[in-house]
Scaffold this active site. Structure first.
Site, mmCIF file in Angstrom:
data_model
loop_
_atom_site.group_PDB
_atom_site.id
_atom_site.type_symbol
_atom_site.label_atom_id
_atom_site.label_comp_id
_atom_site.label_asym_id
_atom_site.label_seq_id
_atom_site.Cartn_x
_atom_site.Cartn_y
_atom_site.Cartn_z
ATOM 1 N N THR A 193 0.818 -1.214 0.000
ATOM 2 C CA THR A 193 0.000 0.000 0.000
ATOM 3 C C THR A 193 0.845 1.254 0.000
ATOM 4 O O THR A 193 0.475 2.273 -0.584
ATOM 5 C CB THR A 193 -0.937 0.004 1.226
ATOM 6 N N THR B 85 1.123 -4.101 4.475
ATOM 7 C CA THR B 85 0.811 -4.382 5.876
ATOM 8 C C THR B 85 0.232 -5.769 6.121
ATOM 9 O O THR B 85 0.335 -6.302 7.224
ATOM 10 C CB THR B 85 -0.199 -3.345 6.422
#
EC number: 3.5.1.1
Length: 351
Positions: A38, A118
């Site tokens: 991300t 993540t």
């Protein structure tokens, strides 16, 4: 500049022609190894934090997005991969730890930052912490919002991770996770929320420190996780397959049987509560463990210590995904026959 994904090509390119964001030789040298996620994601809608494309930006763009890095470091970039972290795999992990060790041994950097998605960050971080044996700090940086989002958290997380990796106070602390102004231990920090920027926490063990602007402030002197092992994977190209199965009401023991019959060399079960198992599962787990295919009971609750048991192996302080990483490395080094030895890795207080 673009870098080859080959370990040899990467090492040659970065050490000979590293991308440098700051030329002040008095600043600490930090090597940023980008894997995607991300933090390198983009979306056409600046108000959306879902539906973005992970790994859209290269390491050059990540560095250029944080011009303040030139005030605290001399940065070089390595494009290792550019994937969503759900696509991380054991082959890449083995290459990544070898690359980090190579960077540390080469003497070209004073610290290492690894940018990562993540979703599986905690697994990669733990793997590195168990297979990287250098004093040079590694700071893992990630983001919960893509780079195109309003108030994207990636740039400041990179800034703080670079500050941490370049700090002399960060040496000999193992691999650390940096998000949301917090510094966490790779061994215990885990993702706890699907969206919140403060998702990474260690509920029982707490944080190692925080940041005062770009200055890392530690709560403790450098220390190691109690009896933390090191696994030398420098000559390893593959690791044993370990599956994770999820516990629930009416859980069917045939899932465990299938996992083993289809090639798993070890199994971790994300059990309910204090790692409890239905009788049929407990019997099967004990039988497989006695056959040299260790089955480890962990808890799906998210935190808490799982005490040793007489019938099966237990995960101690490790959640299912971290227990899987540890079991892979133990099986690679020792095989699955010595269940007493395996249990001591999960619960070093026993040895």
């Amino acid at each position: 500049m673009r870098f080859s994904s080959s370990l040899v090509a990467i090492s040659t390119a970065v050490f000979a022609n590293g991308v440098t964001a700051a030329s002040n030789s008095s600043l600490p040298r930090v090597s940023i190894i980008a894997t995607g996620g991300t933090i390198a994601g983009t979306n056409s809608d600046s108000t959306s934090t879902t539906g973005y494309k992970a790994g859209s930006l290269g390491v050059d763009a990540l560095i250029e997005a944080v011009p303040a890095l030139s005030n605290i470091s001399s940065v070089s970039g390595i494009q290792f991969s550019n994937i969503g972290s759900q696509n991380m795999n054991t082959s890449l992990l083995l290459r990544l730890t070898k690359l980090a060790t190579n960077v540390a041994a080469n003497g070209s950097a004073d610290g290492i930052v690894i940018t990562h998605g993540t979703d599986t960050l905690e697994e990669t971080a733990m793997f590195l912490d168990l297979t990287y044996n250098e004093s040079l700090p590694i700071a893992m940086a990630a983001a919960m919002r893509p780079s195109t989002a309003l108030s994207a958290d990636g740039p400041f997380n990179i800034y703080e991770a670079v500050a941490l990796a370049g700090s002399k106070e960060a040496a000999d602390r193992g691999v650390m996770i940096v998000l949301n102004d917090r510094i966490g231990s790779a061994m215990y920090t885990t993702k706890t929320n699907t969206r919140a920027v403060d998702t990474f926490k260690a509920a029982e063990q707490g944080y190692l420190g925080v940041f005062n602007d770009e200055v890392p402030v530690f709560y403790f002197e450098p220390s190691r996780v109690y009896k933390k092992p090191f696994f030398d994977v420098s000559g390893v190209d593959a690791l044993p397959r370990v599956d994770i199965l999820y516990g629930n009401i009416d859980m069917d023991v045939r899932l465990l049987n299938y996992s083993v019959s289809s090639g798993a060399e070890g199994v971790v079960i994300a059990c309910a509560g204090d790692a409890s198992l239905p009788d049929a599962w407990a019997d099967a787990a004990q039988a497989f463990t006695e056959q040299g295919i260790p089955v480890v009971r962990a808890s799906r609750t998210g935190s808490g210590y799982v005490a040793p048991a007489d019938d099966t192996l237990t995960s101690g302080n490790f959640n299912p995904q971290k227990a899987r990483i540890l079991l892979q490395l133990v099986l690679n080094e020792h095989g699955g026959k010595n269940s007493t030895l395996i249990q001591e890795y999960f619960d070093p207080y026993l040895s």
